[in-house]
Design a protein around this motif. Structure first.
Motif, mmCIF file in Angstrom:
data_model
loop_
_atom_site.group_PDB
_atom_site.id
_atom_site.type_symbol
_atom_site.label_atom_id
_atom_site.label_comp_id
_atom_site.label_asym_id
_atom_site.label_seq_id
_atom_site.Cartn_x
_atom_site.Cartn_y
_atom_site.Cartn_z
ATOM 1 N N ILE A 103 1.720 3.948 13.110
ATOM 2 C CA ILE A 103 2.129 5.310 13.481
ATOM 3 C C ILE A 103 1.485 6.376 12.587
ATOM 4 O O ILE A 103 1.674 7.567 12.821
ATOM 5 N N ILE A 104 0.729 5.955 11.576
ATOM 6 C CA ILE A 104 0.074 6.923 10.696
ATOM 7 C C ILE A 104 -1.133 7.526 11.423
ATOM 8 O O ILE A 104 -2.073 6.818 11.777
ATOM 9 N N PRO A 154 0.826 -1.214 0.000
ATOM 10 C CA PRO A 154 0.000 0.000 0.000
ATOM 11 C C PRO A 154 0.861 1.265 0.000
ATOM 12 O O PRO A 154 1.840 1.362 0.751
ATOM 13 N N TRP A 155 0.487 2.227 -0.819
ATOM 14 C CA TRP A 155 1.322 3.414 -0.998
ATOM 15 C C TRP A 155 1.541 4.182 0.296
ATOM 16 O O TRP A 155 2.629 4.717 0.527
ATOM 17 N N GLU A 156 0.531 4.251 1.150
ATOM 18 C CA GLU A 156 0.712 5.048 2.368
ATOM 19 C C GLU A 156 1.749 4.453 3.310
ATOM 20 O O GLU A 156 2.285 5.150 4.177
ATOM 21 N N ARG A 157 2.065 3.167 3.135
ATOM 22 C CA ARG A 157 3.051 2.521 4.004
ATOM 23 C C ARG A 157 4.485 2.674 3.478
ATOM 24 O O ARG A 157 5.436 2.616 4.264
ATOM 25 N N VAL A 158 4.632 2.839 2.181
ATOM 26 C CA VAL A 158 5.977 2.812 1.590
ATOM 27 C C VAL A 158 6.885 3.928 2.121
ATOM 28 O O VAL A 158 8.054 3.660 2.443
ATOM 29 N N PRO A 159 6.429 5.177 2.251
ATOM 30 C CA PRO A 159 7.338 6.215 2.757
ATOM 31 C C PRO A 159 7.842 5.942 4.174
ATOM 32 O O PRO A 159 8.880 6.483 4.573
ATOM 33 N N LEU A 160 7.131 5.096 4.925
ATOM 34 C CA LEU A 160 7.541 4.813 6.304
ATOM 35 C C LEU A 160 8.829 4.002 6.369
ATOM 36 O O LEU A 160 9.435 3.870 7.439
ATOM 37 N N ALA A 161 9.265 3.467 5.224
ATOM 38 C CA ALA A 161 10.536 2.748 5.210
ATOM 39 C C ALA A 161 11.679 3.672 5.612
ATOM 40 O O ALA A 161 12.636 3.235 6.257
ATOM 41 N N GLU A 162 11.594 4.968 5.245
ATOM 42 C CA GLU A 162 12.699 5.881 5.559
ATOM 43 C C GLU A 162 12.849 6.114 7.064
ATOM 44 O O GLU A 162 13.960 5.940 7.597
ATOM 45 N N PRO A 163 11.798 6.484 7.808
ATOM 46 C CA PRO A 163 11.990 6.600 9.257
ATOM 47 C C PRO A 163 12.326 5.270 9.924
ATOM 48 O O PRO A 163 13.070 5.232 10.907
ATOM 49 N N GLY A 201 1.527 17.143 19.538
ATOM 50 C CA GLY A 201 1.099 15.996 20.325
ATOM 51 C C GLY A 201 -0.078 15.245 19.736
ATOM 52 O O GLY A 201 -0.383 14.123 20.158
ATOM 53 N N ASP A 202 -0.730 15.858 18.742
ATOM 54 C CA ASP A 202 -1.917 15.232 18.155
ATOM 55 C C ASP A 202 -1.589 14.284 17.003
ATOM 56 O O ASP A 202 -2.477 13.579 16.514
ATOM 57 N N TYR A 203 -0.349 14.300 16.543
ATOM 58 C CA TYR A 203 0.011 13.520 15.356
ATOM 59 C C TYR A 203 1.348 12.812 15.545
ATOM 60 O O TYR A 203 2.243 13.314 16.206
ATOM 61 N N LEU A 204 1.467 11.650 14.927
ATOM 62 C CA LEU A 204 2.757 10.983 14.810
ATOM 63 C C LEU A 204 3.272 11.131 13.379
ATOM 64 O O LEU A 204 4.329 11.688 13.135
ATOM 65 N N LYS A 205 2.500 10.615 12.433
ATOM 66 C CA LYS A 205 2.927 10.670 11.037
ATOM 67 C C LYS A 205 1.728 10.977 10.146
ATOM 68 O O LYS A 205 0.678 10.319 10.241
ATOM 69 N N VAL A 206 1.889 11.980 9.299
ATOM 70 C CA VAL A 206 0.867 12.352 8.325
ATOM 71 C C VAL A 206 1.402 12.014 6.931
ATOM 72 O O VAL A 206 2.523 12.384 6.586
#
Length: 343
Positions: free
Chosen positions: A308-309, A138-147, A330-335
């Protein structure tokens, strides 16, 4: 094309940009998803000392589809491949690069910090810095590889082993991902933070132990968990004075410490305690060689990074979300912002 540009302190907008032109050794990426990093927020706030000038296109946590590439490239990258960008541009010639430590290149340039970033509809990037991902990821998960790369590099830096305890200081995105990474490798993470809501979130992610040093004796609690030994490993991911200082107290004798957070100024440490306990303290910056590992951990679900999204939005809402993250961190982890709807 459109891109997310920061014009100055507190000013960001969806801006018209020229389409990138492919040059030798580069590929054109049709960006499908990009997530906001704390670095992007600090650039928006005007507090990122590594940003030399504005305006700047932000973004370095980016995934997309290869739109144009030399099909005869030696890296096996083809048109239509799904990829994530390794955003740390290195020279390849300095001493750290010669040792394989490209993450510590003497002239390192990070996208969206030292040069324009990749939070735009199309982006040109070196072919050798593209990492393939499964087509059905899923595309929304792919950028999380960097963090996750940064988190895994911290775990590798302190040489975490199965069966060991690791205290992770700072329950932000990097710390939480490190906690899940530790679980994936059969270690026992202890998340330390002064925000109860973040610790509650950590527990919901399966982190077995959490400690709030503002409300309890953190050293005593860690000693209780480890049967008076202390933790074999500590990963500092907050960058706070108190966090860095506490690494020495949480660690067992001969413990291993990875300093991942970036303090804003010099911090004084009691070197006599470092010598007494023979602590091994190492810096941990970005990552080198962990992208494939991070991709597989997310794809197989061993690290459920999607937890974490906090929010997924159309890319034209990213300037607004920068303001939200700045005002209400404090309201967000990852957008995550989604760009083109179809591949």
């Amino acid at each position: 094309m459109k891109g997310i540009q920061v014009q100055g302190t507190g000013k960001a907008s969806l801006t018209e940009l020229p389409l990138p032109q492919r040059k030798e050794g580069y590929a054109i990426i049709k960006v499908m998803a990009a997530s906001i990093c704390g670095t992007d927020v600090s650039t928006y706030r005007g507090t990122n000392v590594n940003v030399s000038s504005y305006p700047i296109v932000i973004g370095h946590e980016t995934a997309g589809i290869v739109e144009d590439v030399d099909e005869n490239n030696q890296y096996g990258i083809k048109k239509g491949d799904h990829v994530v960008l390794d955003p740390y541009l290195y020279c390849g010639a300095c001493y750290p690069c010669s040792q394989g430590k490209t993450n510590c290149c003497e002239t390192l340039h990070c996208l969206g910090v030292h040069c324009d970033g990749s939070m735009c509809e199309y982006f040109a990037h070196p072919v050798h810095m593209l990492r393939k991902v499964p087509q059905d990821m899923p595309w929304e998960r792919v950028p999380l590889a960097e963090p996750l790369v940064i988190s895994m590099h911290g775990l590798h830096t302190c040489q975490l082993k199965a069966g060991e305890h690791i205290a992770i200081i700072g329950a932000g995105a990097i710390g939480l991902l490190a906690g899940m990474g530790a679980l994936a490798y059969d270690a026992t993470p202890i998340l330390v933070d002064v925000v109860d809501e973040r610790l509650e979130l950590a527990r919901s992610f399966g982190i077995p132990y959490t400690v709030n040093p503002a409300k309890e004796d953190a050293v005593a609690r860690i000693m209780e968990i480890t049967k008076n030994r202390g933790v074999e490993c500590v990963m500092e991911a907050s960058g706070s004075d108190a966090g860095v200082r506490s690494t020495l107290d949480y660690a067992a004798y001969t413990g291993r410490i990875a300093l991942t957070g970036w303090p804003k100024h010099e911090i004084t440490l009691p070197t006599n305690l470092i010598t007494k306990k023979e602590l091994q303290i190492r810096g941990s910056r970005n990552g080198a060689g962990e992208f494939e590992e991070a991709i597989q951990l997310i794809y197989t679900g061993r690290v459920p990074a999607e937890k974490i999204i906090s929010k997924v939005v159309p890319y034209d809402q990213l300037p607004h979300m920068l303001g939200e993250l700045s005002e209400h961190p404090g309201d967000y982890l990852k957008v995550v912002g989604l760009f083109h709807r179809e591949g």
